[in-house]
Design a protein around this motif. Structure first.
Motif, PDB file in Angstrom:
ATOM      1  N   ALA A   6      32.317  28.780  49.741  1.00 20.00           N
ATOM      2  CA  ALA A   6      31.106  29.254  49.070  1.00 20.00           C
ATOM      3  C   ALA A   6      31.263  30.707  48.642  1.00 20.00           C
ATOM      4  O   ALA A   6      30.839  31.095  47.540  1.00 20.00           O
ATOM      5  N   ALA A   7      31.869  31.517  49.513  1.00 20.62           N
ATOM      6  CA  ALA A   7      32.097  32.923  49.160  1.00 20.62           C
ATOM      7  C   ALA A   7      33.017  33.018  47.945  1.00 20.62           C
ATOM      8  O   ALA A   7      32.780  33.821  47.023  1.00 20.62           O
ATOM      9  N   LEU A   8      34.062  32.204  47.915  1.00 22.25           N
ATOM     10  CA  LEU A   8      34.968  32.204  46.763  1.00 22.25           C
ATOM     11  C   LEU A   8      34.233  31.763  45.507  1.00 22.25           C
ATOM     12  O   LEU A   8      34.459  32.316  44.412  1.00 22.25           O
ATOM     13  N   ALA A   9      33.356  30.766  45.629  1.00 19.87           N
ATOM     14  CA  ALA A   9      32.613  30.277  44.469  1.00 19.87           C
ATOM     15  C   ALA A   9      31.755  31.380  43.863  1.00 19.87           C
ATOM     16  O   ALA A   9      31.712  31.553  42.632  1.00 19.87           O
ATOM     17  N   VAL A  10      31.077  32.141  44.707  1.00 20.62           N
ATOM     18  CA  VAL A  10      30.224  33.226  44.214  1.00 20.62           C
ATOM     19  C   VAL A  10      31.076  34.314  43.561  1.00 20.62           C
ATOM     20  O   VAL A  10      30.740  34.832  42.486  1.00 20.62           O
ATOM     21  N   VAL A  11      32.190  34.666  44.202  1.00 25.26           N
ATOM     22  CA  VAL A  11      33.069  35.691  43.630  1.00 25.26           C
ATOM     23  C   VAL A  11      33.627  35.225  42.287  1.00 25.26           C
ATOM     24  O   VAL A  11      33.685  35.999  41.314  1.00 25.26           O
ATOM     25  N   ALA A  12      34.040  33.956  42.207  1.00 24.24           N
ATOM     26  CA  ALA A  12      34.580  33.438  40.944  1.00 24.24           C
ATOM     27  C   ALA A  12      33.512  33.442  39.856  1.00 24.24           C
ATOM     28  O   ALA A  12      33.791  33.754  38.696  1.00 24.24           O
ATOM     29  N   PHE A  13      32.292  33.100  40.223  1.00 18.21           N
ATOM     30  CA  PHE A  13      31.189  33.106  39.258  1.00 18.21           C
ATOM     31  C   PHE A  13      30.949  34.516  38.730  1.00 18.21           C
ATOM     32  O   PHE A  13      30.782  34.719  37.521  1.00 18.21           O
ATOM     33  N   VAL A  14      30.943  35.489  39.615  1.00 22.21           N
ATOM     34  CA  VAL A  14      30.684  36.873  39.218  1.00 22.21           C
ATOM     35  C   VAL A  14      31.880  37.441  38.450  1.00 22.21           C
ATOM     36  O   VAL A  14      31.720  38.157  37.462  1.00 22.21           O
ATOM     37  N   PHE A  15      33.089  37.112  38.890  1.00 27.22           N
ATOM     38  CA  PHE A  15      34.297  37.648  38.265  1.00 27.22           C
ATOM     39  C   PHE A  15      34.421  37.220  36.805  1.00 27.22           C
ATOM     40  O   PHE A  15      34.975  37.956  35.977  1.00 27.22           O
ATOM     41  N   THR A  16      33.918  36.027  36.472  1.00 28.23           N
ATOM     42  CA  THR A  16      34.024  35.536  35.097  1.00 28.23           C
ATOM     43  C   THR A  16      32.805  35.900  34.252  1.00 28.23           C
ATOM     44  O   THR A  16      32.669  35.413  33.122  1.00 28.23           O
ATOM     45  N   SER A  17      31.918  36.744  34.779  1.00 25.78           N
ATOM     46  CA  SER A  17      30.746  37.177  34.013  1.00 25.78           C
ATOM     47  C   SER A  17      31.158  38.206  32.963  1.00 25.78           C
ATOM     48  O   SER A  17      32.310  38.656  32.924  1.00 25.78           O
ATOM     49  N   ASP A  18      30.191  38.616  32.121  1.00 23.36           N
ATOM     50  CA  ASP A  18      30.534  39.555  31.052  1.00 23.36           C
ATOM     51  C   ASP A  18      30.714  40.984  31.553  1.00 23.36           C
ATOM     52  O   ASP A  18      31.326  41.806  30.878  1.00 23.36           O
ATOM     53  N   LYS A  19      30.187  41.300  32.742  1.00 22.81           N
ATOM     54  CA  LYS A  19      30.369  42.622  33.342  1.00 22.81           C
ATOM     55  C   LYS A  19      30.858  42.453  34.779  1.00 22.81           C
ATOM     56  O   LYS A  19      30.112  42.669  35.739  1.00 22.81           O
ATOM     57  N   PRO A  20      32.097  42.051  34.965  1.00 19.93           N
ATOM     58  CA  PRO A  20      32.575  41.675  36.301  1.00 19.93           C
ATOM     59  C   PRO A  20      32.565  42.818  37.307  1.00 19.93           C
ATOM     60  O   PRO A  20      32.168  42.615  38.457  1.00 19.93           O
ATOM     61  N   LEU A  21      32.996  44.019  36.907  1.00 27.17           N
ATOM     62  CA  LEU A  21      33.088  45.119  37.862  1.00 27.17           C
ATOM     63  C   LEU A  21      31.697  45.504  38.382  1.00 27.17           C
ATOM     64  O   LEU A  21      31.484  45.659  39.595  1.00 27.17           O
ATOM     65  N   LYS A  22      30.770  45.630  37.474  1.00 29.79           N
ATOM     66  CA  LYS A  22      29.408  45.992  37.860  1.00 29.79           C
ATOM     67  C   LYS A  22      28.789  44.912  38.745  1.00 29.79           C
ATOM     68  O   LYS A  22      28.161  45.203  39.774  1.00 29.79           O
ATOM     69  N   ASN A  23      28.994  43.657  38.386  1.00 30.83           N
ATOM     70  CA  ASN A  23      28.398  42.559  39.148  1.00 30.83           C
ATOM     71  C   ASN A  23      29.076  42.362  40.497  1.00 30.83           C
ATOM     72  O   ASN A  23      28.420  41.979  41.478  1.00 30.83           O
ATOM     73  N   LEU A  24      30.380  42.626  40.564  1.00 31.82           N
ATOM     74  CA  LEU A  24      31.071  42.536  41.846  1.00 31.82           C
ATOM     75  C   LEU A  24      30.569  43.618  42.808  1.00 31.82           C
ATOM     76  O   LEU A  24      30.448  43.383  44.020  1.00 31.82           O
ATOM     77  N   THR A  25      30.280  44.791  42.280  1.00 29.27           N
ATOM     78  CA  THR A  25      29.716  45.852  43.118  1.00 29.27           C
ATOM     79  C   THR A  25      28.363  45.442  43.671  1.00 29.27           C
ATOM     80  O   THR A  25      28.065  45.618  44.861  1.00 29.27           O
ATOM     81  N   ARG A  26      27.528  44.885  42.809  1.00 30.21           N
ATOM     82  CA  ARG A  26      26.225  44.395  43.264  1.00 30.21           C
ATOM     83  C   ARG A  26      26.383  43.304  44.309  1.00 30.21           C
ATOM     84  O   ARG A  26      25.649  43.265  45.301  1.00 30.21           O
ATOM     85  N   LEU A  27      27.347  42.417  44.079  1.00 31.21           N
ATOM     86  CA  LEU A  27      27.582  41.339  45.036  1.00 31.21           C
ATOM     87  C   LEU A  27      27.987  41.887  46.388  1.00 31.21           C
ATOM     88  O   LEU A  27      27.539  41.379  47.434  1.00 31.21           O
ATOM     89  N   GLY A  28      28.829  42.916  46.397  1.00 32.46           N
ATOM     90  CA  GLY A  28      29.229  43.527  47.659  1.00 32.46           C
ATOM     91  C   GLY A  28      28.046  44.092  48.421  1.00 32.46           C
ATOM     92  O   GLY A  28      27.939  43.940  49.643  1.00 32.46           O
ATOM     93  N   LEU A  29      27.125  44.724  47.703  1.00 37.76           N
ATOM     94  CA  LEU A  29      25.936  45.282  48.353  1.00 37.76           C
ATOM     95  C   LEU A  29      25.040  44.180  48.907  1.00 37.76           C
ATOM     96  O   LEU A  29      24.525  44.277  50.029  1.00 37.76           O
ATOM     97  N   VAL A  30      24.870  43.118  48.122  1.00 37.20           N
ATOM     98  CA  VAL A  30      24.046  41.995  48.581  1.00 37.20           C
ATOM     99  C   VAL A  30      24.695  41.322  49.791  1.00 37.20           C
ATOM    100  O   VAL A  30      24.013  40.959  50.761  1.00 37.20           O
ATOM    101  N   GLY A  31      26.014  41.161  49.743  1.00 38.69           N
ATOM    102  CA  GLY A  31      26.708  40.540  50.861  1.00 38.69           C
ATOM    103  C   GLY A  31      26.587  41.356  52.132  1.00 38.69           C
ATOM    104  O   GLY A  31      26.399  40.808  53.225  1.00 38.69           O
ATOM    105  N   THR A  32      26.682  42.660  52.007  1.00 35.53           N
ATOM    106  CA  THR A  32      26.524  43.528  53.176  1.00 35.53           C
ATOM    107  C   THR A  32      25.123  43.415  53.761  1.00 35.53           C
ATOM    108  O   THR A  32      24.940  43.311  54.983  1.00 35.53           O
ATOM    109  N   ALA A  33      24.122  43.426  52.872  1.00 35.66           N
ATOM    110  CA  ALA A  33      22.739  43.282  53.339  1.00 35.66           C
ATOM    111  C   ALA A  33      22.519  41.935  54.012  1.00 35.66           C
ATOM    112  O   ALA A  33      21.845  41.833  55.041  1.00 35.66           O
ATOM    113  N   GLY A  34      23.107  40.877  53.438  1.00 36.12           N
ATOM    114  CA  GLY A  34      22.970  39.551  54.035  1.00 36.12           C
ATOM    115  C   GLY A  34      23.627  39.462  55.394  1.00 36.12           C
ATOM    116  O   GLY A  34      23.087  38.838  56.319  1.00 36.12           O
TER     117      GLY A  34
END
Length: 536
Positions: free
Chosen positions: A299-327
């Motif tokens: 599941a973690a890989l699925a979310v990372v792959a989804f974010v990595f293929t977005s139009d702004k991967p670096l920005k979205n990966l940073t947001r994902l890291g913050l959300v993951g830490t909070a979770g």
């Protein structure tokens, strides 16, 4: 009987609640009539599973319901996905005919493939003009299929060879060939994604009931069918591991991991995003209820792959890291946070017996596979080294699909099997940029199905592909990735209607110069009278 009715009431109540939720949260994706039709189909199949006391009659009822009540459903792949997890996993041997005994083991989802997908195999390919897109995935799939059907007749009787090859055809042909040849418009993509997620939302809530009550409700249905069942109760850190209708916790977790990026795509299409995010939370809780580490990583890989293929991967990966830490911090202070964190790979401190078994399986299994490394062996289970892996249940549990493929079909089979997944994923990845230029929403759904395939490719390394519907889901994800890429290519190659030619405006007729007013000669001075009235 009382336990069966209790289970039925619980599942029906949960199902009704989820369909009401879907009608509100995803009104932009599927209208009320579609959700109502899906609800009736799902409930009819569920009722047949719990109220019909004969397995063969259940299969007949399921096929009849899919054909009759599902006749109004134009999106047949969505109908297949909606019912794929509706019945508990169980099988029985078809008695045989013409002197052939024990012809084939049939599962409920085999019937769905026969009555829903197989008629579509004979329909014209909708994206024939772009069949070269994803052709490498097609070639690897055809080659792997031919190899498996040929090896089915190795060191066995002709009857058994037909049995094995028929089982493979039922498992792989419908999901891959149908999903790879459908024209996936945005509307089809949205409704098909919702059809995959909805049943898993229902099963996620059922999973919570399983953990709280330490009871598998779907087992009651199989008890009434009077057939052999392999359902079992397994616990981890004191909690029952949930698997709802799927039979195996890891397989259930695999499906939930694949559904998570699809839910992210659905959230992007929903106007009631907070309500839709609640569905994502339900999938997450269901995933936790499996207490399965492999699907958690998937599941973690699925979310990372989804974010990595977005139009702004670096920005979205940073947001994902913050959300993951909070979770992670929120989980650590929850009532079961310590137990869950203790199970996490790399950071947990729970028992590593299953990890040790998998390592031993890989060491021994790989050495056995290398003895017949090109095309594998039919009787690898009987190898003396493999006998060291017999567990307490008296079985050798090959919880690694890649290893099993290698043991059965050698390095040739493994290369072809991996090739189908790899080139399907690569085809979808290359199409995302083109999809974003056509319609950003199509790109988001392309990201979701690609991320789902990536997670499955990881998780099948921790479970067997012959368990539950794992093979079907794997093949349809491969087909879906190819089909989406072909649909995007078809839109790009579709000739655009020429712009209407501009009709030149009619020339404005020239106005005649105004006539000079004539002046009487008598009014002019004497020296100009000779020029008077010459303009007339």
């Amino acid at each position: 009987m009382a336990e069966s009715l209790k289970a039925l009431i619980i599942i029906i109540t949960i199902s009704l609640g989820v369909f009401v939720y879907a009608r509100v949260a995803f009104a932009e994706i599927a209208d009320g009539r579609t959700i109502g039709r899906w609800r009736n189909l799902f409930l009819a199949v569920t009722l047949s599973a719990f109220l019909i006391p004969n397995f063969w009659l259940v299969l007949f009822a399921v096929g009849l319901i899919a054909v009759t009540l599902g006749s109004a459903e134009k999106n047949k792949p969505a109908l297949y996905l909606l019912l794929l997890f509706a019945l508990p996993v169980a099988d029985a041997i078809v008695p045989g005919f013409g002197g052939i005994q024990n012809f084939l083991a049939l599962f409920p989802f085999n019937i769905l493939a026969i009555v829903i997908l197989w008629p579509m195999l004979f329909a014209p390919q909708e994206n024939r003009s772009v069949h070269r897109v994803g052709s490498l995935a097609d070639y690897f799939f055809i080659a792997y299929s031919l190899l498996m059907m040929a090896l089915a007749f190795r060191d066995t009787t002709i009857t058994d060879g037909f049995r094995q090859s028929t089982a493979y055809i039922l498992t792989a042909f419908g999901p891959y060939l149908v999903f790879s040849r459908v024209n996936w418009t945005k509307e089809r993509l949205r409704t098909t994604t919702l059809a995959f997620v909805l049943p898993l939302l229902i099963l996620s809530v059922v999973a919570v009931v399983e953990v709280v009550l330490s009871w598998h409700p779907y087992k009651s249905a199989v008890d009434n069918w009077d057939i052999f069942q392999r359902a079992r109760y397994t616990f981890r850190t004191g909690f029952l591991r949930a698997y709802a209708s799927v039979f195996d916790p890891i397989a259930f977790g695999l499906f939930l991991a694949a559904a998570i990026p699809m839910m992210l795509a659905l959230i992007s299409s929903s106007k009631r995003k907070l309500l839709a995010i609640g569905g994502l939370g339900a999938l997450g809780v269901g995933l936790l209820a499996t207490f399965s580490r492999g699907p958690w990583v998937g599941a973690a890989l699925a979310v990372v792959a989804f974010v990595f293929t977005s139009d702004k991967p670096l920005k979205n990966l940073t947001r994902l890291g913050l959300v993951g830490t909070a979770g992670f911090l929120a989980l650590s202070v929850s009532p079961i946070g310590d137990q869950i964190i203790g199970l996490l790979p790399f950071v947990g401190d729970s028992s590593t017996s299953s990890i040790d078994y998998r390592q031993q399986l890989m060491d021994i299994g790989w050495s056995v596979a290398m003895e017949t490394k090109w095309f594998g062996s039919e009787d690898f289970m009987m190898h003396p080294a493999m006998q060291q892996l017999i567990q307490g249940q008296g079985i050798i549990d090959i919880v690694n699909s890649y290893l099993r493929v290698t043991l059965e079909s050698g390095l040739v089979g493994l290369s072809l099997f991996v090739g189908v997944s790899f080139f399907s994923a690569l085809t979808a990845y290359r199409a995302i940029g083109a999809a974003r230029a056509i319609d950003p929403e199509i790109a988001i759904y392309s990201q979701a199905w690609l991320a789902a395939l990536a997670s499955v490719m990881l998780v099948i390394a921790t479970t067997s592909s012959v368990v539950a519907q794992v093979s079907e889901v794997h093949w349809l994800l491969c087909g879906m990735c190819v089909g989406i890429a072909r649909s995007i290519a078809a839109v790009r190659l579709k000739p655009q209607a020429p712009a209407p030619e501009e009709i030149p405006a009619a020339p404005t007729p020239a106005r005649p110069a105004p006539a000079s007013p004539s002046i009487s000669a008598q009014k002019l001075p004497p020296h100009l009278r000779q020029y008077a009235d010459k303009g007339k």
